[in-house]
Design a protein around this motif. Structure first.
Motif, PDB file in Angstrom:
ATOM      1  N   ARG A   1     -29.079 -85.399-123.528  1.00  0.00           N
ATOM      2  CA  ARG A   1     -30.141 -84.491-123.115  1.00  0.00           C
ATOM      3  C   ARG A   1     -31.114 -84.326-124.273  1.00  0.00           C
ATOM      4  O   ARG A   1     -30.806 -83.700-125.279  1.00  0.00           O
ATOM      5  CB  ARG A   1     -29.560 -83.160-122.663  1.00  0.00           C
ATOM      6  CG  ARG A   1     -28.568 -83.312-121.504  1.00  0.00           C
ATOM      7  CD  ARG A   1     -28.255 -82.000-120.866  1.00  0.00           C
ATOM      8  NE  ARG A   1     -29.486 -81.382-120.389  1.00  0.00           N
ATOM      9  CZ  ARG A   1     -29.649 -80.066-120.292  1.00  0.00           C
ATOM     10  NH1 ARG A   1     -28.694 -79.253-120.664  1.00  0.00           N
ATOM     11  NH2 ARG A   1     -30.781 -79.578-119.843  1.00  0.00           N
TER      12      ARG A   1
ATOM     13  N   ARG B   1     -35.011 -79.145-122.278  1.00  0.00           N
ATOM     14  CA  ARG B   1     -34.337 -80.424-122.458  1.00  0.00           C
ATOM     15  C   ARG B   1     -34.361 -81.215-121.159  1.00  0.00           C
ATOM     16  O   ARG B   1     -34.429 -80.645-120.068  1.00  0.00           O
ATOM     17  CB  ARG B   1     -32.880 -80.227-122.916  1.00  0.00           C
ATOM     18  CG  ARG B   1     -32.754 -79.706-124.338  1.00  0.00           C
ATOM     19  CD  ARG B   1     -31.309 -79.635-124.794  1.00  0.00           C
ATOM     20  NE  ARG B   1     -31.212 -79.179-126.176  1.00  0.00           N
ATOM     21  CZ  ARG B   1     -31.320 -79.966-127.239  1.00  0.00           C
ATOM     22  NH1 ARG B   1     -31.495 -81.269-127.072  1.00  0.00           N
ATOM     23  NH2 ARG B   1     -31.230 -79.479-128.451  1.00  0.00           N
TER      24      ARG B   1
ATOM     25  N   GLY C   1     -33.035 -83.130-118.015  1.00  0.00           N
ATOM     26  CA  GLY C   1     -31.890 -82.845-117.163  1.00  0.00           C
ATOM     27  C   GLY C   1     -31.696 -81.381-116.846  1.00  0.00           C
ATOM     28  O   GLY C   1     -30.775 -81.030-116.111  1.00  0.00           O
TER      29      GLY C   1
ATOM     30  N   ARG D   1     -30.678 -85.147-114.112  1.00  0.00           N
ATOM     31  CA  ARG D   1     -29.900 -85.717-115.212  1.00  0.00           C
ATOM     32  C   ARG D   1     -29.922 -87.234-115.188  1.00  0.00           C
ATOM     33  O   ARG D   1     -29.989 -87.874-116.240  1.00  0.00           O
ATOM     34  CB  ARG D   1     -28.464 -85.180-115.152  1.00  0.00           C
ATOM     35  CG  ARG D   1     -28.379 -83.685-115.448  1.00  0.00           C
ATOM     36  CD  ARG D   1     -26.942 -83.221-115.569  1.00  0.00           C
ATOM     37  NE  ARG D   1     -26.229 -83.249-114.291  1.00  0.00           N
ATOM     38  CZ  ARG D   1     -26.257 -82.261-113.400  1.00  0.00           C
ATOM     39  NH1 ARG D   1     -27.002 -81.186-113.603  1.00  0.00           N
ATOM     40  NH2 ARG D   1     -25.561 -82.354-112.279  1.00  0.00           N
TER      41      ARG D   1
ATOM     42  N   THR E   1     -33.434 -88.208-116.332  1.00  0.00           N
ATOM     43  CA  THR E   1     -33.850 -87.539-117.573  1.00  0.00           C
ATOM     44  C   THR E   1     -35.199 -86.846-117.406  1.00  0.00           C
ATOM     45  O   THR E   1     -36.103 -86.981-118.233  1.00  0.00           O
ATOM     46  CB  THR E   1     -33.900 -88.522-118.766  1.00  0.00           C
ATOM     47  OG1 THR E   1     -34.848 -89.561-118.505  1.00  0.00           O
ATOM     48  CG2 THR E   1     -32.533 -89.122-119.040  1.00  0.00           C
TER      49      THR E   1
END
Length: 234
Positions: free
Chosen positions: A34, A50, A52, A145, A148
């Motif tokens: 992450r 961050r 995700g 996730r 990204t």
């Protein structure tokens, strides 16, 4: 024969190791690294966006402030479901509209629109309809996730990584009964999980040259968890 006690690490070293491990775990989820996402420096003490992650905000101004950090860094962004978006306000916050995809009214297809944009762009701002279920949020979270990407949500979002809201504000520009509202000084509150609420003061947008920059009165700040109504009216 008497065994000698094993040497122990100094407490300071142990504490440092624990903190380093916590930071490393925070940077990983589902085995996916992450990475940090550009975050407004004014909020540096509250939250670090961050990849995700999903982040819940209570106002359009705060959402645009977060979005603008990535936009200024050169990233493409998207805005979904914000049918009353103020173009001038977005530009004033620093959003580059030349690199922004806007879907103002996706209707019942808001989830499909958000998922498609999450697949293609690094940062997406979404205003979902009411009544988003934990299952729906989890499905989109898994997609974040894998791709990204980062999701900013104006409204309620189950399982968000952090919630930010305007806990207090005052306007600049009105003098002795006259003048024009130019800027707003706000107290932004942030809650992450079960941790205590943290606060930061900032201007939306940046303060005018003549603005008073003294700290706001404590009556504007509260460590009490905000009610749903308080979050809506920030």
């Amino acid at each position: 024969m008497t065994a000698s006690p094993l040497p122990t690490r100094p407490r300071e070293g142990a504490d440092g190791t624990v903190e380093a491990l916590r930071a490393r775990m925070q940077g990983m989820q589902d085995g996916v690294r992450r990475l940090p996402v550009p975050t407004p420096p004014e909020l540096a003490g509250l939250v670090q966006l961050r990849t995700g992650g999903s982040y819940q905000v209570d106002s359009a101004a705060l959402a645009l402030l977060l979005l603008a950090a990535s936009s200024r860094a050169g990233s493409w962004t998207a805005i979904v479901g914000v049918d009353d978006l103020g173009i001038e306000a977005a530009e004033e916050m620093g959003v580059d509209l030349g690199r922004t995809v806007v879907v103002p009214d996706p209707g019942d297809h808001w989830l499909e629109a958000a998922a498609a944009l999450v697949d293609a762009l690094p940062v997406v701002l979404l205003r979902p309809p009411t009544g988003v279920t934990a299952r729906t949020a989890s499905r989109l979270g898994a997609r974040l996730r894998r791709r990204t990407s980062t999701l900013l949500v104006q409204g309620a979002w189950p399982g968000c990584e952090a919630s930010l809201w305007v806990a207090g504000s005052r306007w600049d520009g009105v003098g002795e009964g006259s003048g024009r509202l130019r800027s707003r000084q706000v107290v932004v509150a942030c809650r992450r999980g079960q941790a205590p609420v943290r606060h930061a003061e900032l201007w939306l947008p940046t303060p005018p040259e003549h603005a008073e920059t003294s700290p706001m009165s404590p009556r504007h700040v509260s460590d009490v968890t905000p009610t749903r109504q308080e979050r809506r009216t920030g």
